[in-house]
Motif scaffolding. Structure first.
Motif, short mmCIF file in Angstrom:
data_model
loop_
_atom_site.label_atom_id
_atom_site.label_comp_id
_atom_site.label_asym_id
_atom_site.label_seq_id
_atom_site.Cartn_x
_atom_site.Cartn_y
_atom_site.Cartn_z
N ASN A 118 10.73 5.88 -0.95
CA ASN A 118 9.41 4.97 -0.94
C ASN A 118 8.49 5.47 -2.03
N ASN A 168 5.92 4.60 -4.47
CA ASN A 168 5.29 3.47 -4.28
C ASN A 168 4.50 2.97 -5.90
N ASP A 197 1.52 2.87 -6.84
CA ASP A 197 0.26 3.46 -6.78
C ASP A 197 0.76 4.95 -7.40
N GLU A 198 1.93 5.41 -6.93
CA GLU A 198 2.44 6.56 -7.62
C GLU A 198 2.96 6.41 -9.26
N ALA A 211 -3.57 2.62 -9.34
CA ALA A 211 -4.57 1.20 -9.47
C ALA A 211 -5.74 1.56 -10.49
N ARG A 212 -6.27 2.84 -10.32
CA ARG A 212 -7.41 3.16 -11.12
C ARG A 212 -7.24 2.97 -12.27
N LEU A 265 -5.75 0.45 -13.68
CA LEU A 265 -5.37 -0.96 -14.18
C LEU A 265 -6.36 -1.82 -14.72
N ASP A 318 0.71 10.43 -9.84
CA ASP A 318 0.00 10.87 -8.56
C ASP A 318 1.33 11.41 -7.62
N CYS A 328 7.82 0.18 -4.22
CA CYS A 328 7.55 -0.57 -3.23
C CYS A 328 5.66 -0.55 -3.23
N GLY A 329 5.22 -1.41 -2.52
CA GLY A 329 3.94 -1.73 -2.97
C GLY A 329 3.46 -3.01 -3.60
#
Lengths: 419, 176
Positions: free
Chosen positions: B25, B27, B29-30, B34-35, B37, B52, B75-76
Protein backbone atom coordinates in the motif's frame (compact mmCIF):
# COMPACT_ATOMS: atom_id res chain seq x y z
CA UNK A 1 -27.28 -11.07 -21.68
CA UNK A 2 -27.82 -9.82 -18.13
CA UNK A 3 -25.39 -7.03 -17.22
CA UNK A 4 -24.55 -4.80 -14.29
CA UNK A 5 -25.15 -1.05 -14.53
CA UNK A 6 -21.42 -0.50 -15.16
CA UNK A 7 -21.26 -3.13 -17.92
CA UNK A 8 -24.35 -1.64 -19.57
CA UNK A 9 -23.05 1.93 -19.52
CA UNK A 10 -19.69 0.81 -20.92
CA UNK A 11 -21.35 -1.30 -23.64
CA UNK A 12 -23.62 1.57 -24.70
CA UNK A 13 -20.71 3.99 -24.95
CA UNK A 14 -18.60 1.50 -26.91
CA UNK A 15 -21.41 0.83 -29.37
CA UNK A 16 -21.59 -2.81 -28.35
CA UNK A 17 -24.55 -5.07 -27.55
CA UNK A 18 -22.83 -6.35 -24.45
CA UNK A 19 -19.48 -6.44 -22.67
CA UNK A 20 -17.89 -8.84 -20.20
CA UNK A 21 -15.44 -8.22 -17.34
CA UNK A 22 -11.86 -8.24 -18.59
CA UNK A 23 -12.80 -7.03 -22.07
CA UNK A 24 -10.83 -4.04 -23.38
CA UNK A 25 -13.00 -1.45 -25.12
CA UNK A 26 -12.81 2.04 -26.51
CA UNK A 27 -15.71 4.11 -25.26
CA UNK A 28 -17.12 7.58 -25.85
CA UNK A 29 -16.87 9.78 -22.76
CA UNK A 30 -19.54 12.32 -21.80
CA UNK A 31 -17.58 14.52 -19.39
CA UNK A 32 -13.88 15.14 -18.93
CA UNK A 33 -12.74 16.77 -15.71
CA UNK A 34 -9.41 18.18 -14.54
CA UNK A 35 -8.15 20.56 -11.85
CA UNK A 36 -5.28 22.94 -11.19
CA UNK A 37 -2.91 20.10 -10.21
CA UNK A 38 -3.66 17.70 -13.05
CA UNK A 39 -4.82 19.89 -15.96
CA UNK A 40 -1.44 21.61 -16.53
CA UNK A 41 0.13 18.23 -17.41
CA UNK A 42 -2.85 17.34 -19.62
CA UNK A 43 -2.66 20.70 -21.39
CA UNK A 44 1.09 20.22 -21.99
CA UNK A 45 0.40 16.78 -23.48
CA UNK A 46 -2.45 18.20 -25.59
CA UNK A 47 -0.11 20.84 -27.04
CA UNK A 48 2.82 18.45 -27.51
CA UNK A 49 0.54 16.16 -29.54
CA UNK A 50 -0.04 19.08 -31.91
CA UNK A 51 -3.75 19.34 -31.16
CA UNK A 52 -5.42 22.68 -31.82
CA UNK A 53 -9.01 21.91 -30.98
CA UNK A 54 -10.83 20.13 -28.18
CA UNK A 55 -13.39 17.57 -29.34
CA UNK A 56 -16.30 19.36 -27.64
CA UNK A 57 -15.94 22.50 -25.53
CA UNK A 58 -19.19 21.73 -23.67
CA UNK A 59 -17.95 18.39 -22.35
CA UNK A 60 -14.73 19.54 -20.73
CA UNK A 61 -14.87 20.78 -17.15
CA UNK A 62 -11.94 22.65 -15.62
CA UNK A 63 -11.99 23.57 -11.94
CA UNK A 64 -9.14 25.28 -10.07
CA UNK A 65 -9.89 23.91 -6.60
CA UNK A 66 -6.87 22.19 -5.05
CA UNK A 67 -4.49 25.09 -4.45
CA UNK A 68 -7.02 27.81 -5.35
CA UNK A 69 -7.47 30.62 -4.44
CA UNK A 70 -3.79 30.56 -5.41
CA UNK A 71 -1.80 29.48 -2.37
CA UNK A 72 1.60 30.63 -3.66
CA UNK A 73 3.39 31.78 -6.77
CA UNK A 74 3.84 28.31 -8.25
CA UNK A 75 0.14 27.53 -7.74
CA UNK A 76 -0.77 30.84 -9.33
CA UNK A 77 1.15 29.78 -12.44
CA UNK A 78 -0.64 26.42 -12.53
CA UNK A 79 -4.08 28.03 -12.17
CA UNK A 80 -3.15 30.46 -14.94
CA UNK A 81 -2.37 27.59 -17.33
CA UNK A 82 -5.91 26.32 -16.71
CA UNK A 83 -7.51 29.74 -17.13
CA UNK A 84 -5.59 30.53 -20.33
CA UNK A 85 -6.48 27.18 -21.87
CA UNK A 86 -10.14 27.63 -20.94
CA UNK A 87 -10.21 31.03 -22.63
CA UNK A 88 -8.29 29.89 -25.69
CA UNK A 89 -10.66 26.99 -26.29
CA UNK A 90 -13.78 28.74 -25.06
CA UNK A 91 -14.41 25.97 -22.51
CA UNK A 92 -18.03 26.28 -21.35
CA UNK A 93 -17.53 24.84 -17.89
CA UNK A 94 -14.56 26.65 -16.44
CA UNK A 95 -15.22 27.80 -12.88
CA UNK A 96 -13.25 30.76 -11.64
CA UNK A 97 -12.62 31.49 -7.96
CA UNK A 98 -15.85 33.03 -6.68
CA UNK A 99 -17.97 30.66 -8.75
CA UNK A 100 -16.01 27.49 -8.16
CA UNK A 101 -16.29 24.73 -5.64
CA UNK A 102 -14.53 21.46 -4.98
CA UNK A 103 -15.04 19.70 -8.30
CA UNK A 104 -16.83 16.59 -6.99
CA UNK A 105 -19.30 18.67 -5.01
CA UNK A 106 -19.72 21.24 -7.76
CA UNK A 107 -20.60 18.99 -10.70
CA UNK A 108 -23.56 17.21 -9.10
CA UNK A 109 -24.81 20.47 -7.60
CA UNK A 110 -24.90 22.08 -11.06
CA UNK A 111 -26.50 19.07 -12.74
CA UNK A 112 -23.38 18.46 -14.85
CA UNK A 113 -23.43 14.71 -14.25
CA UNK A 114 -26.35 12.59 -15.40
CA UNK A 115 -27.41 8.97 -14.95
CA UNK A 116 -26.05 6.62 -17.61
CA UNK A 117 -23.09 8.86 -18.50
CA UNK A 118 -19.35 8.18 -18.52
CA UNK A 119 -17.32 10.73 -16.59
CA UNK A 120 -13.55 10.63 -16.48
CA UNK A 121 -11.51 12.98 -14.35
CA UNK A 122 -7.85 13.52 -13.64
CA UNK A 123 -8.60 13.24 -9.96
CA UNK A 124 -8.99 9.99 -8.08
CA UNK A 125 -12.20 11.10 -6.37
CA UNK A 126 -14.00 11.35 -9.71
CA UNK A 127 -15.65 8.11 -8.58
CA UNK A 128 -17.97 10.37 -6.52
CA UNK A 129 -20.26 10.87 -9.53
CA UNK A 130 -21.28 7.22 -9.56
CA UNK A 131 -23.78 8.27 -6.88
CA UNK A 132 -25.93 9.59 -9.73
CA UNK A 133 -25.96 6.28 -11.62
CA UNK A 134 -23.05 7.19 -13.90
CA UNK A 135 -19.80 5.36 -14.61
CA UNK A 136 -17.26 7.77 -13.19
CA UNK A 137 -13.59 7.01 -12.75
CA UNK A 138 -10.31 8.71 -12.00
CA UNK A 139 -7.61 8.66 -14.67
CA UNK A 140 -4.29 10.37 -15.27
CA UNK A 141 -3.51 13.62 -17.01
CA UNK A 142 -2.41 11.89 -20.23
CA UNK A 143 -5.75 10.09 -20.40
CA UNK A 144 -7.47 13.45 -20.08
CA UNK A 145 -5.28 14.92 -22.83
CA UNK A 146 -6.18 12.02 -25.13
CA UNK A 147 -9.88 12.29 -24.37
CA UNK A 148 -9.90 16.07 -24.87
CA UNK A 149 -8.73 15.42 -28.44
CA UNK A 150 -10.82 12.39 -29.41
CA UNK A 151 -13.72 12.25 -26.94
CA UNK A 152 -12.86 8.60 -26.37
CA UNK A 153 -10.76 6.49 -24.04
CA UNK A 154 -9.87 2.83 -23.58
CA UNK A 155 -11.21 0.93 -20.59
CA UNK A 156 -10.95 -2.55 -19.21
CA UNK A 157 -14.43 -3.68 -18.19
CA UNK A 158 -14.22 -4.27 -14.42
CA UNK A 159 -15.74 -7.06 -12.40
CA UNK A 160 -18.34 -5.77 -9.95
CA UNK A 161 -18.67 -6.40 -6.22
CA UNK A 162 -22.19 -5.86 -4.89
CA UNK A 163 -22.48 -4.32 -1.42
CA UNK A 164 -25.90 -4.78 0.17
CA UNK A 165 -26.78 -2.70 3.24
CA UNK A 166 -29.91 -3.44 5.24
CA UNK A 167 -31.47 -2.08 8.40
CA UNK A 168 -31.89 1.37 9.93
CA UNK A 169 -29.04 3.72 10.69
CA UNK A 170 -28.52 4.81 14.30
CA UNK A 171 -28.53 8.51 15.17
CA UNK A 172 -25.28 10.25 14.03
CA UNK A 173 -24.44 7.42 11.62
CA UNK A 174 -24.14 8.48 7.98
CA UNK A 175 -22.92 7.46 4.54
CA UNK A 176 -19.37 8.23 5.74
CA UNK A 177 -19.63 5.57 8.43
CA UNK A 178 -20.96 2.95 6.00
CA UNK A 179 -18.06 3.47 3.61
CA UNK A 180 -15.42 3.64 6.38
CA UNK A 181 -16.85 0.47 7.90
CA UNK A 182 -16.77 -1.21 4.47
CA UNK A 183 -13.17 -0.13 3.76
CA UNK A 184 -12.23 -1.35 7.25
CA UNK A 185 -13.78 -4.69 6.35
CA UNK A 186 -12.36 -5.25 2.86
CA UNK A 187 -9.13 -3.21 3.11
CA UNK A 188 -7.57 -0.50 0.95
CA UNK A 189 -7.16 -2.96 -1.91
CA UNK A 190 -10.36 -4.91 -1.25
CA UNK A 191 -11.94 -3.70 -4.49
CA UNK A 192 -8.75 -3.30 -6.55
CA UNK A 193 -9.54 -2.97 -10.30
CA UNK A 194 -13.25 -3.61 -9.50
CA UNK A 195 -16.51 -1.68 -9.59
CA UNK A 196 -18.36 -1.28 -6.27
CA UNK A 197 -22.15 -1.33 -6.61
CA UNK A 198 -24.01 -0.15 -3.50
CA UNK A 199 -27.60 -1.19 -2.81
CA UNK A 200 -30.09 -2.39 -0.20
CA UNK A 201 -32.86 -0.77 1.83
CA UNK A 202 -30.41 1.27 3.90
CA UNK A 203 -29.07 2.77 0.66
CA UNK A 204 -32.59 3.46 -0.63
CA UNK A 205 -33.22 5.44 2.56
CA UNK A 206 -29.96 7.40 2.24
CA UNK A 207 -29.86 11.01 0.95
CA UNK A 208 -28.03 11.94 -2.24
CA UNK A 209 -25.38 13.61 -0.08
CA UNK A 210 -24.85 10.34 1.79
CA UNK A 211 -24.57 8.43 -1.48
CA UNK A 212 -22.08 10.94 -2.89
CA UNK A 213 -19.93 10.45 0.23
CA UNK A 214 -19.98 6.66 -0.19
CA UNK A 215 -19.14 6.74 -3.91
CA UNK A 216 -16.42 9.31 -3.19
CA UNK A 217 -14.43 6.87 -1.09
CA UNK A 218 -14.69 3.84 -3.43
CA UNK A 219 -11.13 4.69 -4.50
CA UNK A 220 -10.00 4.25 -0.89
CA UNK A 221 -10.82 0.54 -1.28
CA UNK A 222 -8.99 0.47 -4.63
CA UNK A 223 -12.27 0.56 -6.57
CA UNK A 224 -12.38 1.63 -10.20
CA UNK A 225 -15.74 3.22 -9.51
CA UNK A 226 -18.56 3.33 -6.99
CA UNK A 227 -22.05 3.19 -8.42
CA UNK A 228 -25.69 3.37 -7.35
CA UNK A 229 -28.70 2.39 -9.43
CA UNK A 230 -30.68 5.61 -9.92
CA UNK A 231 -34.03 5.97 -8.15
CA UNK A 232 -36.68 8.59 -7.31
CA UNK A 233 -34.19 10.38 -5.03
CA UNK A 234 -31.73 10.67 -7.90
CA UNK A 235 -34.39 12.10 -10.19
CA UNK A 236 -35.67 14.50 -7.52
CA UNK A 237 -32.09 15.70 -6.91
CA UNK A 238 -31.60 16.39 -10.63
CA UNK A 239 -34.89 18.24 -10.99
CA UNK A 240 -34.18 21.95 -11.34
CA UNK A 241 -30.45 21.29 -11.77
CA UNK A 242 -30.54 20.17 -15.40
CA UNK A 243 -32.71 20.64 -18.45
CA UNK A 244 -30.93 17.91 -20.36
CA UNK A 245 -32.70 14.65 -21.00
CA UNK A 246 -31.05 11.46 -19.82
CA UNK A 247 -31.61 7.73 -20.00
CA UNK A 248 -31.14 5.99 -16.63
CA UNK A 249 -29.45 2.58 -16.70
CA UNK A 250 -29.97 -0.18 -14.13
CA UNK A 251 -28.35 -3.49 -13.28
CA UNK A 252 -30.28 -6.46 -14.66
CA UNK A 253 -31.73 -8.95 -12.15
CA UNK A 254 -29.52 -11.80 -13.41
CA UNK A 255 -26.31 -9.75 -13.64
CA UNK A 256 -23.15 -11.51 -12.48
CA UNK A 257 -21.10 -10.24 -9.56
CA UNK A 258 -17.66 -11.49 -8.56
CA UNK A 259 -18.67 -11.12 -4.92
CA UNK A 260 -21.67 -10.05 -2.84
CA UNK A 261 -21.15 -8.53 0.63
CA UNK A 262 -23.98 -8.02 3.14
CA UNK A 263 -23.97 -5.54 6.01
CA UNK A 264 -26.57 -5.03 8.74
CA UNK A 265 -26.24 -1.30 9.36
CA UNK A 266 -28.34 -1.24 12.53
CA UNK A 267 -25.31 -2.27 14.61
CA UNK A 268 -22.86 0.16 13.01
CA UNK A 269 -21.59 3.05 15.17
CA UNK A 270 -19.91 6.21 13.88
CA UNK A 271 -16.49 5.12 12.61
CA UNK A 272 -13.04 6.63 12.99
CA UNK A 273 -10.14 5.72 10.67
CA UNK A 274 -6.89 5.87 12.61
CA UNK A 275 -3.52 6.84 11.09
CA UNK A 276 -2.28 6.05 8.54
CA UNK A 277 -4.85 4.11 6.54
CA UNK A 278 -8.55 4.64 5.77
CA UNK A 279 -8.96 0.91 6.46
CA UNK A 280 -7.72 1.31 10.03
CA UNK A 281 -11.24 1.83 11.37
CA UNK A 282 -12.70 1.60 14.87
CA UNK A 283 -16.11 2.46 16.29
CA UNK A 284 -15.89 5.91 17.92
CA UNK A 285 -16.70 4.37 21.33
CA UNK A 286 -13.41 2.46 21.12
CA UNK A 287 -11.29 5.41 20.01
CA UNK A 288 -9.73 5.87 23.46
CA UNK A 289 -8.41 9.18 24.73
CA UNK A 290 -6.92 10.94 21.72
CA UNK A 291 -6.27 14.68 21.96
CA UNK A 292 -6.57 16.70 18.76
CA UNK A 293 -5.25 20.12 17.83
CA UNK A 294 -7.28 20.62 14.65
CA UNK A 295 -10.72 19.65 13.34
CA UNK A 296 -11.59 20.04 9.66
CA UNK A 297 -15.11 19.91 8.25
CA UNK A 298 -15.21 20.05 4.46
CA UNK A 299 -13.75 18.37 1.32
CA UNK A 300 -15.29 16.52 -1.63
CA UNK A 301 -16.22 13.80 0.84
CA UNK A 302 -18.17 15.78 3.44
CA UNK A 303 -18.44 19.47 2.54
CA UNK A 304 -22.02 19.45 1.29
CA UNK A 305 -24.99 21.24 2.84
CA UNK A 306 -26.24 18.16 4.72
CA UNK A 307 -22.79 17.77 6.27
CA UNK A 308 -22.75 21.39 7.41
CA UNK A 309 -26.27 21.06 8.84
CA UNK A 310 -25.19 18.05 10.91
CA UNK A 311 -22.05 19.85 12.11
CA UNK A 312 -24.13 22.92 13.02
CA UNK A 313 -26.61 20.77 14.94
CA UNK A 314 -23.74 19.55 17.12
CA UNK A 315 -21.99 22.92 17.39
CA UNK A 316 -25.07 25.07 18.06
CA UNK A 317 -24.59 27.06 21.28
CA UNK A 318 -21.17 25.52 21.91
CA UNK A 319 -17.58 26.52 21.31
CA UNK A 320 -14.55 24.65 20.04
CA UNK A 321 -12.11 23.69 22.77
CA UNK A 322 -9.45 26.45 23.12
CA UNK A 323 -6.78 23.87 22.25
CA UNK A 324 -8.48 23.07 18.92
CA UNK A 325 -8.39 24.96 15.64
CA UNK A 326 -11.79 24.29 14.03
CA UNK A 327 -11.85 24.88 10.26
CA UNK A 328 -15.07 24.70 8.25
CA UNK A 329 -14.87 24.73 4.45
CA UNK A 330 -18.16 24.69 2.52
CA UNK A 331 -17.41 22.63 -0.59
CA UNK A 332 -18.94 25.03 -3.12
CA UNK A 333 -20.01 28.63 -3.44
CA UNK A 334 -23.60 27.32 -3.53
CA UNK A 335 -23.17 25.42 -0.27
CA UNK A 336 -21.54 28.51 1.26
CA UNK A 337 -24.49 30.68 0.27
CA UNK A 338 -27.07 28.20 1.50
CA UNK A 339 -25.24 27.78 4.81
CA UNK A 340 -25.31 31.56 5.17
CA UNK A 341 -29.04 31.71 4.48
CA UNK A 342 -29.79 28.90 6.91
CA UNK A 343 -27.79 30.56 9.67
CA UNK A 344 -25.20 27.78 9.80
CA UNK A 345 -22.24 30.10 9.28
CA UNK A 346 -23.39 32.12 12.30
CA UNK A 347 -23.32 28.94 14.40
CA UNK A 348 -19.80 28.10 13.15
CA UNK A 349 -18.54 31.61 13.84
CA UNK A 350 -20.07 31.56 17.33
CA UNK A 351 -18.30 28.24 17.88
CA UNK A 352 -15.07 30.07 16.99
CA UNK A 353 -14.50 28.19 13.76
CA UNK A 354 -12.49 29.60 10.88
CA UNK A 355 -14.85 29.48 7.89
CA UNK A 356 -13.09 29.39 4.53
CA UNK A 357 -13.99 29.89 0.91
CA UNK A 358 -14.24 26.57 -1.01
CA UNK A 359 -10.92 24.80 -1.58
CA UNK A 360 -9.42 21.30 -1.25
CA UNK A 361 -6.74 23.10 0.82
CA UNK A 362 -5.86 21.14 3.96
CA UNK A 363 -7.25 17.75 2.82
CA UNK A 364 -4.10 17.09 0.79
CA UNK A 365 -1.77 19.20 2.88
CA UNK A 366 -1.94 22.16 0.51
CA UNK A 367 -2.74 25.08 2.79
CA UNK A 368 -5.52 26.48 5.04
CA UNK A 369 -4.67 24.19 7.96
CA UNK A 370 -1.32 22.40 7.73
CA UNK A 371 -0.28 20.27 10.70
CA UNK A 372 3.01 20.74 12.53
CA UNK A 373 5.23 17.86 13.64
CA UNK A 374 3.48 15.73 16.26
CA UNK A 375 0.05 17.33 15.80
CA UNK A 376 -3.19 15.42 15.30
CA UNK A 377 -6.32 16.38 13.40
CA UNK A 378 -9.73 14.82 13.02
CA UNK A 379 -11.23 15.52 9.62
CA UNK A 380 -14.21 14.72 7.45
CA UNK A 381 -11.79 14.21 4.57
CA UNK A 382 -10.89 10.98 2.78
CA UNK A 383 -7.23 10.10 3.33
CA UNK A 384 -5.06 9.82 6.42
CA UNK A 385 -1.82 8.70 4.79
CA UNK A 386 1.54 9.68 6.29
CA UNK A 387 2.06 13.42 5.79
CA UNK A 388 -1.30 13.90 4.12
CA UNK A 389 -2.23 17.09 6.01
CA UNK A 390 1.25 18.38 6.70
CA UNK A 391 4.31 17.13 8.55
CA UNK A 392 5.21 13.47 7.94
CA UNK A 393 5.01 13.01 11.72
CA UNK A 394 1.49 14.40 12.06
CA UNK A 395 -1.68 12.30 12.37
CA UNK A 396 -5.03 12.46 10.62
CA UNK A 397 -8.15 10.68 11.90
CA UNK A 398 -11.11 10.37 9.51
CA UNK A 399 -14.71 10.61 10.69
CA UNK A 400 -18.16 11.99 9.87
CA UNK A 401 -19.12 15.67 10.42
CA UNK A 402 -20.96 14.99 13.71
CA UNK A 403 -17.96 13.22 15.25
CA UNK A 404 -15.54 15.90 14.00
CA UNK A 405 -17.77 18.66 15.45
CA UNK A 406 -18.10 16.86 18.80
CA UNK A 407 -14.34 16.25 18.91
CA UNK A 408 -13.68 19.94 18.24
CA UNK A 409 -15.82 20.85 21.28
CA UNK A 410 -14.26 18.32 23.65
CA UNK A 411 -10.68 18.58 22.37
CA UNK A 412 -10.40 14.82 21.93
CA UNK A 413 -11.93 12.26 19.60
CA UNK A 414 -15.48 11.85 20.81
CA UNK A 415 -19.04 10.99 19.86
CA UNK A 416 -21.82 13.62 19.85
CA UNK A 417 -23.47 11.35 22.44
CA UNK A 418 -20.88 12.52 24.97
CA UNK A 419 -21.96 16.16 24.82
CA UNK B 1 6.03 8.61 -25.13
CA UNK B 2 9.30 8.08 -26.98
CA UNK B 3 10.56 6.29 -23.91
CA UNK B 4 7.71 3.78 -24.10
CA UNK B 5 8.64 3.11 -27.73
CA UNK B 6 12.26 2.44 -26.78
CA UNK B 7 11.11 0.08 -24.07
CA UNK B 8 9.35 -2.19 -26.50
CA UNK B 9 11.42 -1.79 -29.64
CA UNK B 10 14.90 -1.02 -28.44
CA UNK B 11 17.60 -1.94 -26.01
CA UNK B 12 15.55 -1.15 -22.88
CA UNK B 13 13.58 -4.37 -23.26
CA UNK B 14 16.08 -5.87 -20.81
CA UNK B 15 16.80 -4.09 -17.56
CA UNK B 16 19.29 -4.76 -14.82
CA UNK B 17 19.34 -2.87 -11.58
CA UNK B 18 19.69 -2.70 -7.83
CA UNK B 19 16.60 -3.08 -5.68
CA UNK B 20 14.98 -0.70 -3.23
CA UNK B 21 12.36 -2.54 -1.23
CA UNK B 22 9.08 -1.15 0.09
CA UNK B 23 6.00 -2.68 1.72
CA UNK B 24 2.30 -2.92 0.87
CA UNK B 25 0.00 0.00 0.00
CA UNK B 26 2.70 2.53 -0.90
CA UNK B 27 0.48 5.52 -1.71
CA UNK B 28 0.97 8.44 -4.07
CA UNK B 29 1.43 10.82 -1.11
CA UNK B 30 4.53 8.80 -0.20
CA UNK B 31 5.75 8.63 -3.80
CA UNK B 32 5.39 12.39 -4.19
CA UNK B 33 3.76 14.34 -1.33
CA UNK B 34 0.95 16.71 -2.35
CA UNK B 35 2.78 19.64 -0.79
CA UNK B 36 5.12 19.58 -3.81
CA UNK B 37 2.36 19.50 -6.43
CA UNK B 38 2.49 23.21 -7.14
CA UNK B 39 4.83 22.19 -9.95
CA UNK B 40 4.93 19.40 -12.53
CA UNK B 41 8.63 19.86 -13.35
CA UNK B 42 10.15 16.33 -13.35
CA UNK B 43 13.51 17.41 -11.85
CA UNK B 44 11.79 19.23 -8.98
CA UNK B 45 9.49 16.26 -8.30
CA UNK B 46 12.45 13.84 -8.35
CA UNK B 47 14.03 15.75 -5.43
CA UNK B 48 11.14 14.60 -3.20
CA UNK B 49 10.48 11.15 -4.66
CA UNK B 50 9.46 8.59 -1.96
CA UNK B 51 10.40 11.18 0.68
CA UNK B 52 7.56 10.37 3.10
CA UNK B 53 8.32 6.63 2.91
CA UNK B 54 12.11 7.11 3.23
CA UNK B 55 13.43 10.68 3.68
CA UNK B 56 16.89 9.76 2.39
CA UNK B 57 15.63 8.03 -0.78
CA UNK B 58 16.11 10.99 -3.18
CA UNK B 59 19.80 11.15 -2.19
CA UNK B 60 20.38 7.40 -2.34
CA UNK B 61 18.62 6.37 -5.53
CA UNK B 62 20.77 5.79 -8.63
CA UNK B 63 19.84 5.84 -12.27
CA UNK B 64 18.60 2.40 -13.34
CA UNK B 65 17.53 1.25 -9.86
CA UNK B 66 14.43 -0.89 -9.46
CA UNK B 67 11.70 -0.63 -6.84
CA UNK B 68 10.22 -3.82 -5.42
CA UNK B 69 7.04 -3.42 -3.38
CA UNK B 70 4.10 -5.35 -2.00
CA UNK B 71 0.47 -5.11 -2.99
CA UNK B 72 -1.49 -2.02 -4.14
CA UNK B 73 1.53 0.11 -5.08
CA UNK B 74 0.53 3.66 -6.06
CA UNK B 75 -2.80 3.75 -4.25
CA UNK B 76 -4.50 7.05 -3.53
CA UNK B 77 -4.48 10.02 -5.83
CA UNK B 78 -4.53 10.03 -9.64
CA UNK B 79 -1.51 12.33 -9.82
CA UNK B 80 0.65 11.55 -12.84
CA UNK B 81 3.36 13.32 -10.87
CA UNK B 82 3.94 9.94 -9.17
CA UNK B 83 5.28 8.02 -12.19
CA UNK B 84 6.92 11.25 -13.42
CA UNK B 85 8.81 11.59 -10.11
CA UNK B 86 9.90 7.93 -10.12
CA UNK B 87 11.12 8.14 -13.70
CA UNK B 88 12.93 11.42 -13.13
CA UNK B 89 14.59 9.96 -10.01
CA UNK B 90 16.06 7.27 -12.24
CA UNK B 91 13.81 4.32 -11.41
CA UNK B 92 13.90 1.92 -14.38
CA UNK B 93 11.05 -0.34 -13.32
CA UNK B 94 8.66 -1.01 -10.44
CA UNK B 95 7.89 -4.64 -9.61
CA UNK B 96 5.02 -5.02 -7.14
CA UNK B 97 2.54 -7.61 -5.94
CA UNK B 98 -0.21 -5.49 -7.46
CA UNK B 99 -0.76 -1.89 -8.52
CA UNK B 100 -3.52 0.58 -7.80
CA UNK B 101 -5.37 0.93 -11.07
CA UNK B 102 -4.91 4.63 -11.82
CA UNK B 103 -1.18 4.34 -11.14
CA UNK B 104 -1.10 1.29 -13.45
CA UNK B 105 -2.68 3.36 -16.25
CA UNK B 106 -0.47 6.37 -15.62
CA UNK B 107 2.73 4.33 -15.60
CA UNK B 108 1.99 2.93 -19.06
CA UNK B 109 0.92 6.33 -20.35
CA UNK B 110 4.16 7.89 -19.09
CA UNK B 111 6.40 5.04 -20.25
CA UNK B 112 7.44 3.76 -16.81
CA UNK B 113 7.74 -0.04 -17.03
CA UNK B 114 5.89 -1.89 -14.27
CA UNK B 115 5.40 -5.58 -13.60
CA UNK B 116 3.10 -7.53 -11.29
CA UNK B 117 4.89 -10.33 -9.44
CA UNK B 118 3.48 -11.21 -5.98
CA UNK B 119 6.32 -13.69 -5.24
CA UNK B 120 9.22 -11.30 -5.66
CA UNK B 121 9.18 -9.93 -2.11
CA UNK B 122 10.05 -13.34 -0.67
CA UNK B 123 13.03 -13.83 -2.99
CA UNK B 124 14.92 -10.54 -2.83
CA UNK B 125 16.41 -8.21 -0.23
CA UNK B 126 17.23 -4.54 -0.55
CA UNK B 127 20.41 -4.06 -2.55
CA UNK B 128 20.02 -7.31 -4.53
CA UNK B 129 20.46 -7.07 -8.26
CA UNK B 130 17.84 -8.41 -10.68
CA UNK B 131 17.62 -8.68 -14.45
CA UNK B 132 14.24 -8.13 -16.03
CA UNK B 133 12.94 -9.00 -19.46
CA UNK B 134 9.91 -6.85 -20.14
CA UNK B 135 9.01 -8.88 -23.18
CA UNK B 136 8.21 -12.12 -21.39
CA UNK B 137 8.00 -10.81 -17.82
CA UNK B 138 10.84 -12.90 -16.40
CA UNK B 139 12.87 -11.60 -13.47
CA UNK B 140 16.24 -13.21 -12.67
CA UNK B 141 17.72 -12.71 -9.22
CA UNK B 142 21.53 -12.36 -9.66
CA UNK B 143 22.62 -13.81 -6.30
CA UNK B 144 21.08 -17.27 -6.82
CA UNK B 145 19.79 -17.22 -10.42
CA UNK B 146 16.20 -17.73 -9.29
CA UNK B 147 13.87 -16.95 -12.19
CA UNK B 148 10.51 -15.44 -11.30
CA UNK B 149 7.64 -15.04 -13.72
CA UNK B 150 5.75 -11.73 -13.57
CA UNK B 151 2.39 -11.30 -15.18
CA UNK B 152 3.12 -10.49 -18.84
CA UNK B 153 2.03 -7.06 -20.08
CA UNK B 154 -1.39 -7.45 -21.78
CA UNK B 155 -1.28 -7.40 -25.61
CA UNK B 156 -3.36 -4.24 -25.77
CA UNK B 157 -0.94 -2.37 -23.52
CA UNK B 158 2.01 -3.67 -25.57
CA UNK B 159 0.29 -2.37 -28.69
CA UNK B 160 -0.17 1.02 -27.04
CA UNK B 161 3.51 1.06 -26.14
CA UNK B 162 4.47 -0.05 -29.65
CA UNK B 163 2.58 2.96 -30.95
CA UNK B 164 4.81 5.02 -28.66
CA UNK B 165 2.32 5.41 -25.84
CA UNK B 166 -1.19 6.76 -25.58
CA UNK B 167 -0.55 10.21 -27.09
CA UNK B 168 1.08 8.74 -30.20
CA UNK B 169 -1.83 6.36 -30.58
CA UNK B 170 -4.21 9.30 -30.28
CA UNK B 171 -2.22 11.44 -32.71
CA UNK B 172 -2.46 8.71 -35.31
CA UNK B 173 -6.15 8.35 -34.72
CA UNK B 174 -6.86 12.10 -34.84
CA UNK B 175 -4.56 12.63 -37.86
CA UNK B 176 -2.37 15.09 -36.00
Amino acid sequence: MAMTIVEKILAQHAGLESVRPGQLIEARVDRILANDITAPIAIRQFREAGAHKVFDRDRIILVPDHFAPNKDLASAEQCKILRDFAREHNITHYFEVGRMGIEHALLPELGLVLPGEIIIGADSHTCTHGALGAFATGVGSTDVAAAMITGELWFKVPETIRFVYSGRLKKWVSGKDLILHTIGDIGVDGALYKAMEFCGDAIDALSMEGRLTIANMAIEAGGKCGVFNPDEKTFAYLKGRTNSSYAPVYSDPGAEYCEVKHYDVSGIEPQVSFPHSPANTRPVSQAGDIAIQQAVIGSCTNGRIEDLRIAAEVLQGRKADPQVRLIVIPATQGVYQQALQEGLLEIFLQAEAAVSTPTCGPCLGGYMGILAKGESAIATTNRNFVGRMGHPESNVYLANPAVVAASAILGRISSPEEL
Amino acid sequence: MSNGQRVIKGRCMKLKGKIWKFGDNINTDEIIPARYLNTSDPAELAKHCMEDADPTFPQKVQNGDIIVAGSNFGCGSSREHAPIALKAAGIACVVAGSFARIFFRNAFNMGLPILECPEIGAHVAEGDVVSISLEDGTITVAKDNTVLQAQPVPDFMQALLQDGGLMHYVKKKANL
